[in-house]
Design a protein around this motif. Structure first.
Motif, mmCIF file in Angstrom:
data_model
loop_
_atom_site.group_PDB
_atom_site.id
_atom_site.type_symbol
_atom_site.label_atom_id
_atom_site.label_comp_id
_atom_site.label_asym_id
_atom_site.label_seq_id
_atom_site.Cartn_x
_atom_site.Cartn_y
_atom_site.Cartn_z
ATOM 1 N N GLN A 39 47.097 -30.252 -34.038
ATOM 2 C CA GLN A 39 46.913 -28.897 -34.538
ATOM 3 C C GLN A 39 47.301 -28.842 -36.015
ATOM 4 O OE1 GLN A 39 48.661 -26.204 -31.679
ATOM 5 N NE2 GLN A 39 47.850 -24.378 -32.648
ATOM 6 N N PHE B 215 48.348 -26.222 -39.127
ATOM 7 C CA PHE B 215 48.881 -24.885 -39.387
ATOM 8 C C PHE B 215 49.031 -24.686 -40.892
ATOM 9 C CE2 PHE B 215 50.419 -23.811 -35.116
ATOM 10 C CZ PHE B 215 50.581 -25.052 -34.522
ATOM 11 N N GLN C 296 51.753 -22.434 -43.438
ATOM 12 C CA GLN C 296 52.968 -21.631 -43.457
ATOM 13 C C GLN C 296 53.155 -21.077 -44.856
ATOM 14 O OE1 GLN C 296 56.741 -23.606 -42.578
ATOM 15 N NE2 GLN C 296 57.633 -21.676 -41.850
ATOM 16 N N GLY D 65 58.645 -18.037 -46.320
ATOM 17 C CA GLY D 65 59.400 -17.040 -45.572
ATOM 18 C C GLY D 65 58.665 -16.443 -44.387
ATOM 19 N N LYS D 66 57.542 -17.049 -44.038
ATOM 20 C CA LYS D 66 56.737 -16.494 -42.935
ATOM 21 C C LYS D 66 56.629 -17.497 -41.798
ATOM 22 C CE LYS D 66 55.641 -12.771 -45.283
ATOM 23 N NZ LYS D 66 54.311 -12.612 -45.870
ATOM 24 N N GLY D 67 55.929 -17.050 -40.737
ATOM 25 C CA GLY D 67 55.689 -17.922 -39.602
ATOM 26 C C GLY D 67 54.510 -18.843 -39.848
ATOM 27 N N LEU D 68 54.062 -19.467 -38.793
ATOM 28 C CA LEU D 68 52.955 -20.410 -38.878
ATOM 29 C C LEU D 68 51.667 -19.762 -38.381
ATOM 30 C CD1 LEU D 68 55.567 -22.220 -38.709
ATOM 31 C CD2 LEU D 68 54.073 -23.964 -37.741
ATOM 32 N N SER E 40 47.981 -20.769 -36.980
ATOM 33 C CA SER E 40 47.171 -21.873 -36.479
ATOM 34 C C SER E 40 45.810 -21.861 -37.154
ATOM 35 C CB SER E 40 47.002 -21.747 -34.963
ATOM 36 O OG SER E 40 46.186 -22.783 -34.468
ATOM 37 N N LEU F 17 42.612 -26.651 -33.904
ATOM 38 C CA LEU F 17 43.145 -27.537 -32.877
ATOM 39 C C LEU F 17 42.058 -28.515 -32.490
ATOM 40 C CD1 LEU F 17 45.362 -26.913 -29.846
ATOM 41 C CD2 LEU F 17 43.111 -27.911 -29.458
ATOM 42 N N LYS G 84 54.862 -30.175 -26.120
ATOM 43 C CA LYS G 84 55.723 -29.875 -27.252
ATOM 44 C C LYS G 84 55.092 -30.458 -28.508
ATOM 45 C CE LYS G 84 58.832 -33.870 -26.990
ATOM 46 N NZ LYS G 84 60.199 -34.321 -26.620
ATOM 47 N N LEU G 85 55.231 -29.754 -29.618
ATOM 48 C CA LEU G 85 54.625 -30.175 -30.867
ATOM 49 C C LEU G 85 55.620 -30.985 -31.692
ATOM 50 C CD1 LEU G 85 52.728 -26.927 -31.919
ATOM 51 C CD2 LEU G 85 51.745 -29.053 -31.050
ATOM 52 N N PHE H 203 56.015 -32.124 -35.452
ATOM 53 C CA PHE H 203 55.464 -31.706 -36.736
ATOM 54 C C PHE H 203 55.610 -32.779 -37.800
ATOM 55 C CE2 PHE H 203 54.207 -27.276 -36.553
ATOM 56 C CZ PHE H 203 54.763 -26.860 -35.356
ATOM 57 N N GLY H 204 54.663 -32.749 -38.701
ATOM 58 C CA GLY H 204 54.759 -33.570 -39.893
ATOM 59 C C GLY H 204 55.633 -32.904 -40.931
#
Lengths: 112, 111
Positions: B34, B36, B38, B41-44, B46, B49, B98-99, B101-102
């Motif tokens: 997946q 994403f 970002q 200060g914010k969320g992710l 998508s 995928l 579960k992800l 992340f890089g």
């Protein structure tokens, strides 16, 4: 169609206090995941839950941290006796099945 | 243990350029990958995928490819815009979804 909701968005605690972080998944999603982003570090998996079950908690610290996803209500990530090293952004994600995860805006925890 | 690496760590391009972000992973036994974005200060959010059986996915100006056997994925952004400026993360999932992340690529698109 609301996305993943997290509250509070910002939380300040003193060392030794408890922190409770809430996550409401998207409508129709029964899979919830918690991730932590420490300052200057990447996102790390903590725990994966389905309703009333913990599926994978391999990323959870052994002590002070717990998570639940009850039959009714939001998922809760609980941190007891917080320390400064717990200061981070905590993200919740949800998915309908074991597929695309949608993330909430995060809770930024600051421990004084 | 699965490890995910993203190159470059940071990238600055002028508006309108096409660009490629790279992601590599050490264990090819993945279920999906997946991408994403970002914002500070914010969320992710998508973006795309790709299932392990797929080779690529497209959404608007974005195209993601997956070469599972070599452990690589690329995210191609066409005709970049200043609004594309963000950190781009790739993540792979295994058996329990579960992800992993890089490290992320910080992209700045200059007007």
């Amino acid at each position: 169609n609301a996305g993943v909701m997290q509250n509070p968005r910002h939380l300040v605690r003193r060392r030794g206090q408890e922190a409770r972080l809430r996550c409401s998944p998207m409508k129709g999603h029964s899979h919830v995941y918690w991730y932590r982003q420490l300052p200057e570090e990447g996102l790390k998996f903590m725990v994966y839950l389905q309703k009333e079950n913990i599926i994978d908690e391999s990323g959870m610290p052994k002590e002070r941290f717990s998570a639940e996803f009850p039959k009714e209500g939001p998922s809760i990530l609980r941190i007891q006796q917080v320390v400064r090293g717990d200061s981070a952004a905590y993200f919740c994600a949800s998915s309908r099945l074991a597929d695309t995860q949608y993330f909430g805006p995060g809770t930024r925890l600051t421990v004084l | 243990k699965q490890e995910v690496t993203q190159i470059p760590a940071a990238l600055s391009v002028p508006e309108g350029e096409n660009l490629v972000l790279n992601c590599s992973f050490t264990d090819s036994a993945i279920y999906n990958l997946q991408w994403f974005r970002q914002d500070p200060g914010k969320g992710l959010t998508s973006l795309l995928l790709i299932q392990s059986s797929q080779r690529e996915q497209t959404s608007g100006r974005l195209n993601a490819s997956l070469d599972k056997s070599s452990g690589r994925s690329t995210l191609y952004i066409a005709a970049s815009q200043p609004g594309d400026s963000a950190t781009y993360l790739c993540a792979v999932s295994g058996a329990t979804n579960k992800l992993i992340f890089g490290t992320g690529t910080l992209l700045a698109v200059q007007p």
